[in-house]
Design a protein around this motif. Sequence first.
Motif, mmCIF file in Angstrom:
data_model
loop_
_atom_site.group_PDB
_atom_site.id
_atom_site.type_symbol
_atom_site.label_atom_id
_atom_site.label_comp_id
_atom_site.label_asym_id
_atom_site.label_seq_id
_atom_site.Cartn_x
_atom_site.Cartn_y
_atom_site.Cartn_z
ATOM 1 N N ALA A 1 -5.957 6.379 -17.797
ATOM 2 C CA ALA A 1 -5.495 5.037 -18.172
ATOM 3 C C ALA A 1 -5.366 4.123 -16.962
ATOM 4 N N TYR A 2 -5.502 4.690 -15.749
ATOM 5 C CA TYR A 2 -5.330 3.915 -14.525
ATOM 6 C C TYR A 2 -6.661 3.583 -13.850
ATOM 7 N N HIS A 3 -7.763 3.655 -14.595
ATOM 8 C CA HIS A 3 -9.096 3.309 -14.094
ATOM 9 C C HIS A 3 -9.555 4.253 -12.981
ATOM 10 N N THR A 4 -9.106 5.480 -13.038
ATOM 11 C CA THR A 4 -9.547 6.513 -12.107
ATOM 12 C C THR A 4 -10.066 7.689 -12.927
ATOM 13 N N TYR A 5 -10.646 8.665 -12.237
ATOM 14 C CA TYR A 5 -11.051 9.898 -12.903
ATOM 15 C C TYR A 5 -10.019 10.982 -12.620
ATOM 16 N N LYS A 6 -9.796 11.852 -13.580
ATOM 17 C CA LYS A 6 -8.837 12.931 -13.366
ATOM 18 C C LYS A 6 -9.311 13.864 -12.265
ATOM 19 N N TYR B 27 2.501 2.285 2.594
ATOM 20 C CA TYR B 27 1.819 1.005 2.751
ATOM 21 C C TYR B 27 1.509 0.388 1.390
ATOM 22 N N LEU B 28 1.011 1.195 0.467
ATOM 23 C CA LEU B 28 0.684 0.684 -0.869
ATOM 24 C C LEU B 28 1.939 0.169 -1.577
ATOM 25 N N VAL B 29 3.006 0.958 -1.510
ATOM 26 C CA VAL B 29 4.218 0.651 -2.281
ATOM 27 C C VAL B 29 5.082 -0.413 -1.601
ATOM 28 N N LYS B 30 5.355 -0.211 -0.309
ATOM 29 C CA LYS B 30 6.339 -1.044 0.372
ATOM 30 C C LYS B 30 5.730 -2.305 0.999
ATOM 31 N N VAL B 31 4.490 -2.225 1.449
ATOM 32 C CA VAL B 31 3.864 -3.384 2.096
ATOM 33 C C VAL B 31 3.086 -4.226 1.087
ATOM 34 N N LEU B 32 2.234 -3.562 0.294
ATOM 35 C CA LEU B 32 1.431 -4.302 -0.677
ATOM 36 C C LEU B 32 2.188 -4.586 -1.970
ATOM 37 N N GLY B 33 3.256 -3.830 -2.230
ATOM 38 C CA GLY B 33 4.049 -4.052 -3.436
ATOM 39 C C GLY B 33 3.327 -3.681 -4.721
ATOM 40 N N ILE B 34 2.478 -2.662 -4.647
ATOM 41 C CA ILE B 34 1.681 -2.234 -5.802
ATOM 42 C C ILE B 34 2.355 -1.050 -6.486
ATOM 43 N N ASN B 35 2.278 -1.012 -7.802
ATOM 44 C CA ASN B 35 2.885 0.055 -8.602
ATOM 45 C C ASN B 35 2.397 1.418 -8.117
ATOM 46 N N TRP B 36 3.342 2.282 -7.785
ATOM 47 C CA TRP B 36 3.035 3.558 -7.163
ATOM 48 C C TRP B 36 2.177 4.479 -8.021
ATOM 49 N N VAL B 37 2.245 4.347 -9.344
ATOM 50 C CA VAL B 37 1.476 5.265 -10.188
ATOM 51 C C VAL B 37 -0.026 5.059 -10.009
ATOM 52 N N LEU B 38 -0.443 3.870 -9.590
ATOM 53 C CA LEU B 38 -1.857 3.625 -9.340
ATOM 54 C C LEU B 38 -2.331 4.400 -8.117
ATOM 55 N N GLY B 39 -1.457 4.527 -7.136
ATOM 56 C CA GLY B 39 -1.784 5.340 -5.975
ATOM 57 C C GLY B 39 -1.793 6.820 -6.304
ATOM 58 N N ALA B 40 -0.814 7.254 -7.082
ATOM 59 C CA ALA B 40 -0.742 8.667 -7.468
ATOM 60 C C ALA B 40 -1.972 9.071 -8.265
ATOM 61 N N ALA B 41 -2.428 8.186 -9.157
ATOM 62 C CA ALA B 41 -3.611 8.478 -9.959
ATOM 63 C C ALA B 41 -4.857 8.562 -9.086
ATOM 64 N N TRP C 233 2.663 13.952 -7.940
ATOM 65 C CA TRP C 233 3.495 12.935 -8.583
ATOM 66 C C TRP C 233 4.936 12.999 -8.085
ATOM 67 N N GLY C 234 5.395 14.192 -7.740
ATOM 68 C CA GLY C 234 6.740 14.309 -7.186
ATOM 69 C C GLY C 234 6.859 13.607 -5.844
ATOM 70 N N ASN C 235 5.873 13.799 -4.974
ATOM 71 C CA ASN C 235 5.892 13.149 -3.670
ATOM 72 C C ASN C 235 5.739 11.643 -3.780
ATOM 73 N N TRP C 236 4.865 11.180 -4.661
ATOM 74 C CA TRP C 236 4.688 9.739 -4.827
ATOM 75 C C TRP C 236 5.960 9.078 -5.369
ATOM 76 N N ALA C 237 6.594 9.713 -6.328
ATOM 77 C CA ALA C 237 7.839 9.166 -6.864
ATOM 78 C C ALA C 237 8.902 9.064 -5.772
ATOM 79 N N THR C 238 8.925 10.057 -4.885
ATOM 80 C CA THR C 238 9.884 10.052 -3.789
ATOM 81 C C THR C 238 9.630 8.873 -2.842
ATOM 82 N N VAL C 239 8.371 8.678 -2.450
ATOM 83 C CA VAL C 239 8.027 7.562 -1.565
ATOM 84 C C VAL C 239 8.386 6.222 -2.218
ATOM 85 N N ALA C 240 8.156 6.140 -3.529
ATOM 86 C CA ALA C 240 8.415 4.885 -4.248
ATOM 87 C C ALA C 240 9.890 4.626 -4.483
ATOM 88 N N GLY C 241 10.746 5.592 -4.148
ATOM 89 C CA GLY C 241 12.180 5.403 -4.332
ATOM 90 C C GLY C 241 12.675 5.703 -5.724
#
Length: 428
Positions: A46-51, A359-373, A388-396
Amino acid sequence: MGKKILVWFRNDLRLHDNEMLVEAISKADEILPVYIFDPRHFQKTAYHTYKTGATRAKFLLQSVASLQQSLQGLGGNLLVLSGYPEELLPELVAKYELSEVYHHREVAGEETAVSVSVEDALWKLKVNLKHFIGHTLYNKEDLPFPIKDIPDVFTQFKKKTERDAIVKPCFATPTTISFVSADDWGAIPEINALLQDSEANALTLNSEFVGGEKEALSHLHDYLHAGEGMILANASLKKHEIVSKLSAWLALGCLSPREVYWKMQDAEAIYGVKPYFHQIILGLLWRDYFRFMFKKYGGTFFTPQGFKKDALDLPLNYSQQLQGWKLGQTGQPLVDAFMEELNTKGYINQVARQLVATYLVKVLGINWVLGAAYFEEKLIDYCPASNWGNWATVAGVGNDQKLSSSFDFEKLLKFLDPKGAFAQVVQA
């Protein structure tokens, strides 16, 4: 007629320390080893990536081929199929008159749902799906607390687990197996048959990462026994640069965490305790921690707000900034270099992952799930819990809020490149 058991391999592509396989051999007169390429693993998300992207798919194909060769070496084979397990496994049970199906249980929602569907389908045939757990260093029954009471704070989990839990010995590697006679063992598909885009056409996989149990054990041996030489030859290496790179083989189960632990204990007996040995154990504990957190909390880690209900509800904005981050074209030299490495090798070390994620989350302000995907598509060592656990942690929005507030891009940048030397080289 003797008892026959189907052994359904998933993310456990090895013969060593494989309780599921050992028990099947001991309980059955014949076993039928099976691997199924599920098309859902290669679909668009759903995030325009491949699994699963091309590099990870290639590593998977190599790992399945390695398991197949190992079983052939024991006089048998691996039945390879493509399709939905909940449809194919009942057909095999009926065709070969199998008594039971064995498999390793997963912790993430999609993988668990497939197990439930298989279990339901087999139940109609009055056949049991037996679950095994073989992905962690510590078995959950050996932890000093039940799953529901596992500390959310990693340091507490680590301290209590190392103090009060035990690491069990490895199961012996089978030397003889009696196999069911199959009419057709199938064939491992070509990579282009799995993927929905043309990325595989130009694929080159870094030779440092070749899938399979044999390569995994060889890499482990070289790291433990050539590690001292490697570090002495690279005296300038910083602590975060001394990485084992075992995670890809651990993710597919080509390598057992307990095998790593006990082989490290053997190496310590020879060389004494080394700093890079500690890094191995720390990495294994982090893997365990996130798997147990997924077991405890289910799908909360996949939601954008995670465990922080007052988190900003960021839109899923597929912007040019996001695309630039993916392609390594942000203009931030170190971020771009790490993203280029991720895109070509399918691997970057943990601190590099933290930097590009921050950088994606804090500098660009982009939704972290797009990076995780995107990491899910690209990383050869992808596993749902750790990623997903690590990405959620970085995203706060992770479950350990003490960690979730500790990621700062400028601090990470100074840690990785304190004198700005990398940026100067790039500009030159």
